[in-house]
Design an enzyme around this catalytic site. Structure first.
Site, PDB file in Angstrom:
ATOM      1  N   GLU A  43       0.983  -1.212  -0.199  1.00 34.83           N
ATOM      2  CA  GLU A  43       0.328  -0.308  -0.399  1.00 34.83           C
ATOM      3  C   GLU A  43       0.535   1.569   0.042  1.00 34.83           C
ATOM      4  O   GLU A  43       1.882   0.772   0.628  1.00 34.83           O
ATOM      5  CB  GLU A  43      -0.807   0.473   1.496  1.00 34.83           C
ATOM      6  CG  GLU A  43      -2.040   1.212   1.026  1.00 34.83           C
ATOM      7  CD  GLU A  43      -2.897   0.998   2.732  1.00 34.83           C
ATOM      8  OE1 GLU A  43      -4.200   2.033   2.030  1.00 34.83           O
ATOM      9  OE2 GLU A  43      -3.432   0.781   2.971  1.00 34.83           O
ATOM     10  N   CYS A 251      -6.865   1.169   3.052  1.00 36.33           N
ATOM     11  CA  CYS A 251      -7.652   2.494   2.841  1.00 36.33           C
ATOM     12  C   CYS A 251      -7.467   2.963   0.968  1.00 36.33           C
ATOM     13  O   CYS A 251      -8.899   3.277   1.269  1.00 36.33           O
ATOM     14  CB  CYS A 251      -7.388   2.685   4.271  1.00 36.33           C
ATOM     15  SG  CYS A 251      -7.634   2.169   5.400  1.00 36.33           S
ATOM     16  N   ASN A 373     -11.863  -3.621   0.938  1.00 40.24           N
ATOM     17  CA  ASN A 373     -11.158  -4.300   1.750  1.00 40.24           C
ATOM     18  C   ASN A 373     -11.651  -3.914   3.118  1.00 40.24           C
ATOM     19  O   ASN A 373     -11.642  -2.569   3.161  1.00 40.24           O
ATOM     20  CB  ASN A 373      -9.549  -3.071   1.004  1.00 40.24           C
ATOM     21  CG  ASN A 373      -8.822  -2.383   1.978  1.00 40.24           C
ATOM     22  OD1 ASN A 373      -8.370  -3.072   2.722  1.00 40.24           O
ATOM     23  ND2 ASN A 373      -9.105  -2.009   3.047  1.00 40.24           N
ATOM     24  N   GLU A 374     -11.634  -4.512   3.825  1.00 41.87           N
ATOM     25  CA  GLU A 374     -11.928  -4.137   5.102  1.00 41.87           C
ATOM     26  C   GLU A 374     -13.155  -2.892   5.296  1.00 41.87           C
ATOM     27  O   GLU A 374     -13.586  -2.135   5.951  1.00 41.87           O
ATOM     28  CB  GLU A 374     -11.024  -4.289   6.087  1.00 41.87           C
ATOM     29  CG  GLU A 374     -10.287  -2.666   5.856  1.00 41.87           C
ATOM     30  CD  GLU A 374      -9.085  -2.526   6.938  1.00 41.87           C
ATOM     31  OE1 GLU A 374      -9.051  -1.695   7.450  1.00 41.87           O
ATOM     32  OE2 GLU A 374      -8.341  -3.210   7.143  1.00 41.87           O
TER      33      GLU A 374
END
Length: 815
Positions: A43, A251, A373-374
Site C-alpha cells: 500500500e 484504505c 477492503n475491510e
C-alpha cells in the site's frame, strides 16, 4: 501465561533433563500447505511508492500537488510548486508560476511557466524528497517536456545536478526547444556523492519557457528498466520468496471519499498521461508506479497478482462514508471486468491492447481478484458486494474471488462471504503480541465448509524481537491449519524512516539504507522454509510443576445487548451484586435479578468487590438476552475491568461462544465454539475453575475445557518434497532457555548433519537505521538423529532442516 501451541498426546519417554518433549510423525503427512501461503501486501503509505519503491528522484515532477486532507505528514503546506524553487543567476530576472493553459494532457493539467524578462541563467530547482541522492560514478536518465513562446536567444536548457553547497556533480544540455510540446531525454554522469543533491534546469534565453514532467532516474534500477523501481528495495522483497502480492491497498483503495477512490485506469498508459491523485495518508501519488508496474513486479518475482477492487463505497473509517448510487453501480462493476481484461485479455481487446501498447502483449495470467477492503458491516457494502461477485463469475468463472471479512479478528462480514461462496475471505487485525501468543490455536476450530481464510493484513503492534517471536508462534498455528488458511501477508510492507504515518512496518528505509525488521526475518524464515505438507506433531511439558487456579472477582455484562441475570452464586453461596462496581451500561437491580438495559454499550461490565480464590471455584447463574445483536458476558478471574477473563456467549454477531482474557494491551482468545444465544430464553450457566483449568457449561453441557498450562514451545513441522527434508520450526516465546527432546517417528535414518537457522536476540531488541542488525538470522550446522536433544534459547525462533537418508526427492512420507 502462554497459550497451547500444539495438540497434546501420549508420547514416549525422553531425556529426564528435558523441559519439553516433541514427537513428529513423519510417516503420516496431514494437510497440504498452499503454494502461495506467504506473500506481500503493498500500500502507498509511509511514502512507500513515490520517494520509496518508485525510483523517481524528482518530487512533484508534473506540478500537480495541492493542499490535501492533512497536507504533508511533516506539516508542510502542499501547492503546485512544492519542492521547487526559482533560480536567477548571472543577472537573470524571471517570474515563476503554474499554468493550466494548453497542457500536455487533460489528466496532467498543470505545468511550470518561467517568464524571463532579463536573460542570464534563469530556471527552476527541485529539492527532491528531502534532497536527491547522488553517487560518484553513477549515471542518471533525465527527461522533461518543454516548449517556448516569444523566444529570443538560444533555445537551450542547461541541466545541472549539484550538492547543497552548489558544488556541481554533473551537467547536460537539451537543445532544439520549439513552440510545441516535445519530450527531451539526456543522460547525466555524477562526479560526487551527496544525500542532499539538487536538480537545476535553466536557460540562457529570454521569453516564456513552459516545463512539465521533469524527471531524474538512476540508471541502476531493478532490471535496469528506465523509469523503474529502486533496486535494493525490490531485492529485499525478492529475498522474502513471496508467492503473491496484494495491491494497491488498503484504505487507499476505497479512498477518503468517492472522488479520491483508487482508479486503476488512471495508472496505466504513458506516465505523462496518467492522472495523479492524493491519498488519504496525506500526500500525493504520481501513479508512475501503477497497475502495469505492479503486474510486472509480480511477474518478475514469481508472485500471483492480487489486485484489490473498490466496491463503490468510500473508506468507512473516514466519515462521512459515501456510496455510489445503486443505479450507477454498473460502471463500478465494469471497471472490475475491464481490469481483468487488462491483465488477461487478448491484444485485440480494448484493455488488452492497452497492456500490449505498454510492451507486454502476453497476458499476465491473473488467477485471483480481491473485492473490497475491510469495509464496515452495513447495507451500503452488503448491497454492492454481490453485484461484483455475480458479474465476475458470469464473465470469468475460473477466476478465484477473494472477499473481505472486515476489520478485526472477529471477522464481522464472514457470514456474507460464506453466503456468496467466495474462494477466500480477507481478514485484517493489528493486535498485541500477547494476543498472537494467545491465539495460536485460533484456526483449529474453524468451519471447513466455509470460505478459506486470507490473512491479508496483520502485525503485532511492534518491531521488537518479542513481537517477531509472537508472530512466529502464530504462524505455527497457521501452518497446522493450512487446509483453511490459504494466504498470509504482514502489513504494512514499507515505512520511510523519516516519513511514516503508521508503525510498525516490515521494512524501513531511507535514501541509502534498508532495515529488515525482526518481523521481516520471521516472514523470510517461514517463506524460505515453508515445505509442502504438514507433519503432525505433539509437544508436552516434560517436568511436573504446580499450576494455580485462576483467582479474582466475578461478574456479568453485555456487548451491544440488554441482558438479565439472577441467582448468582460462588461455590453455592449467593452473592449480592448491589455491592459490585460497574463499567458503563445501565445496571438495575430487583431482588436477586439484575438487568443491563443499555443495548448500545460495548463491553458493559459489573464486577464483584470480593476476590475469590481456592483450589477450586464454581460460579453459577441464570441469564437471558432481552434485546440487541449479541449475547452476554460472564466475567471471572478479574483484577479490574481491563484485567479479567470473560465467557463471551453469542459474540461476533451472535455466532460464537469464546473464553477470552481481557487486558489493556489486547484481548487473547483461549477457546471458541460456534454458538447462538436466543432472545427471551433463560440459560443455566456454570464456570468451574481448577488448577490450570477452565470448564464452562451451558445448560449442563460442557462447551469449553481449557488448560492454562500449555507447553512453552510452539512447533510447526513440514516436509519439503523436493529435497526430502523434514523442517522443524520451533518457537520459544518465554524468557528462559528450553531443553527439548525431539523424536522423529517413521523417518528411518537421518543424515546426522542438519542445518540450523536461528533468530534470537534480546526481548526488546529493534533493528533501526543506525543499528540494522540487532536481530538477524544466523545459519549453522547441527548434529541430529531420529532422536536427539536440543536447547532452544530464550525468546527465539529456530528452524532445523533434517535430511532423511535413503529418501528420494518428491517423496510424501517417511518410510
Amino acid at each position: 501465561m502462554i497459550a497451547a501451541c500444539s495438540v497434546l498426546a501420549a508420547i514416549p519417554l525422553f531425556s529426564p533433563a528435558a523441559d519439553v518433549e516433541i514427537t513428529v510423525d513423519v510417516a503420516n503427512p496431514s494437510v497440504e500447505l498452499s503454494p502461495h501461503l506467504y506473500g506481500l501486501f503493498f500500500e502507498d503509505i509511509n511514502f512507500a511508492a513515490d520517494g520509496g519503491l518508485y525510483a523517481e528522484l524528482i518530487q512533484n515532477r508534473s506540478f500537480e500537488y495541492h493542499g490535501v486532507n492533512g497536507n504533508d505528514p511533516a506539516g508542510r503546506d502542499m501547492h503546485p510548486l512544492f519542492a521547487w524553487e526559482k533560480v536567477e543567476r548571472d543577472g537573470a530576472r524571471c517570474l515563476l508560476e503554474v499554468s493550466s493553459d494548453s497542457p500536455i494532457h487533460a489528466n496532467n493539467p498543470h505545468h511550470a511557466v518561467l517568464r524571463i524578462s532579463k536573460p542570464g541563467s534563469a530556471g527552476i530547482r527541485n529539492l527532491g524528497f528531502d534532497g536527491i541522492r547522488l553517487d560518484d560514478g553513477a549515471r542518471y536518465d533525465f527527461s522533461l517536456y518543454a516548449r517556448v513562446s516569444d523566444w529570443q536567444g538560444p533555445a537551450r536548457l542547461d541541466v545541472v545536478i549539484e550538492d547543497a553547497n552548489g558544488k556541481v556533480a554533473g551537467t547536460a544540455k537539451v537543445e532544439g526547444i520549439g513552440e510545441g510540446w516535445a519530450k527531451f531525454d539526456t543522460e547525466i554522469f555524477s562526479r560526487l556523492t551527496s544525500d542532499v543533491g539538487r536538480l537545476i534546469v535553466s536557460t540562457p534565453g529570454q521569453g516564456t519557457l513552459h516545463l512539465d514532467m521533469v524527471s531524474l532516474f538512476p540508471q541502476d534500477t531493478w532490471k535496469a528498466r528506465k523509469g523503474g523501481l529502486r533496486k535494493d528495495l525490490v531485492e529485499t522483497l525478492q529475498n522474502l520468496n513471496p508467492k503473491f502480492m496484494r495491491f494497491p491497498g488498503g484504505c487507499i483503495a476505497h479512498g477518503q471519499g468517492l472522488e479520491n477512490a483508487y482508479s486503476w485506469k488512471d495508472t496505466v498508459g504513458d506516465v505523462a498521461e496518467r492522472k495523479p491523485n492524493w491519498n488519504l495518508w496525506g500526500y500525493h501519488q504520481t501513479y508512475g508506479l501503477g497497475y502495469f508496474e505492479y503486474f510486472l513486479l509480480c511477474e518478475d518475482l514469481g508472485m500471483a497478482p492480487l489486485p484489490v477492487v473498490p466496491v463503490g463505497v468510500s473508506c468507512g473509517f473516514r466519515p462521512p462514508q459515501q456510496a455510489v448510487p445503486m443505479e450507477e453501480m454498473d460502471g463500478c462493476v465494469q471497471d472490475a471486468l475491464d481490469l481483468i481484461e487488462f491483465a488477461n485479455g487478448p491484444v485485440d481487446s480494448e484493455w488488452g491492447a492497452v497492456r500490449a501498447g505498454m510492451g507486454h502483449p502476453e497476458p499476465f495470467g491473473l488467477e485471483f481478484i480481491c473485492i473490497g477492503n475491510e469495509p464496515h458491516d452495513n447495507e451500503l457494502f452488503r448491497e454492492r458486494f454481490p453485484l461484483f461477485v455475480k458479474a465476475v463469475r458470469e464473465a470469468h468463472p475460473d477466476l478465484k474471488i477473494i472477499g473481505t471479512s472486515g476489520l478485526g479478528w472477529q471477522i464481522p462480514i464472514y457470514d456474507l462471504m460464506a453466503e456468496q461462496e467466495v474462494y477466500s475471505a480477507d481478514e485484517h487485525y493489528y493486535e498485541s503480541p500477547e494476543w498472537f501468543l494467545g491465539n495460536v490455536a485460533r484456526f483449529d476450530s474453524f468451519d471447513r465448509s466455509k470460505p478459506k481464510i486470507f490473512i491479508g493484513e496483520y502485525a503485532s503492534k511492534g518491531s521488537s524481537m518479542f513481537n517477531a517471536v509472537a508472530e512466529a508462534a502464530y504462524l505455527t498455528g497457521v501452518e497446522r491449519n493450512a487446509d483453511i488458511v490459504d494466504m498470509t501477508c504482514y502489513a504494512p510492507l514499507f515505512g520511510h524512516a523519516h516519513h511514516s504515518q503508521w508503525n510498525p512496518d516490515m521494512i524501513y528505509f531511507d535514501k541509502r539504507t534498508v532495515v529488515r525488521s525482526a518481523n521481516y526475518h520471521v516472514q523470510q524464515m517461514f517463506s524460505q522454509h515453508k515445505g509442502d505438507v504438514f507433519l503432525p506433531n505433539t509437544v508436552r511439558r516434560a517436568r511436573h510443576h504446580a499450576v494455580a487456579t485462576v483467582a479474582g472477582s466475578v461478574g456479568f455484562g453485555s456487548w451491544r445487548t440488554s441482558v438479565e441475570v439472577e441467582d448468582l452464586k460462588v461455590n453455592g453461596v449467593a452473592v449480592d451484586p448491589s455491592l459490585w462496581r460497574s463499567r458503563g451500561g445501565q445496571f438495575l437491580g430487583e431482588g436477586s435479578r439484575w438487568s443491563q438495559t443499555d443495548v448500545a454499550f460495548e463491553g458493559a461490565l459489573r464486577l464483584s468487590n470480593e476476590r475469590y480464590a481456592g483450589k477450586t471455584v464454581a460460579y453459577t447463574l441464570r441469564a437471558r438476552k432481552t434485546g440487541g445483536d449479541e449475547g452476554f458476558l460472564i466475567a471471572f478471574g478479574g483484577n479490574n475491568h481491563d484485567d479479567t477473563y470473560w465467557w463471551n456467549l453469542g459474540g461476533w454477531n451472535n455466532s460464537l461462544h469464546a473464553i477470552e482474557q481481557i487486558h489493556s494491551s489486547g484481548n487473547r482468545q483461549l477457546d471458541q465454539k460456534p454458538g447462538v444465544i436466543e432472545s427471551g430464553r433463560w440459560y443455566d450457566l456454570k464456570i468451574e475453575l481448577g488448577p490450570g483449568n477452565i470448564r464452562c457449561f451451558l445448560d449442563q453441557e460442557l462447551v469449553h475445557d481449557v488448560h492454562l498450562d500449555p507447553p512453552p514451545v510452539c512447533l510447526s513441522s513440514t516436509l519439503d518434497r523436493r529435497t526430502g527434508e523434514v523442517i522443524l520450526k520451533l518457537v520459544n516465546p518465554t524468557d528462559d532457555p528450553m531443553e527439548a527432546s525431539i523424536t522423529l517417528e517413521g523417518v528411518g535414518r537421518v543424515d546426522p548433519a542438519a542445518t540450523l537457522f536461528s533468530l534470537s536476540g534480546d526481548r526488546s531488541a529493534i533493528n533501526t537505521i543506525f543499528h540494522p542488525d540487532r536481530v538477524r538470522i544466523e545459519e549453522s550446522d547441527l548434529e541430529v538423529g531420529s532422536e536427539f536433544d536440543h536447547t532452544l534459547p530464550a525468546m527465539s525462533v529456530q528452524f532445523i532442516r533434517i535430511k532423511r537418508q535413503g529418501a528420494s526427492p518428491e517423496s510424501t512420507a517417511g518410510g
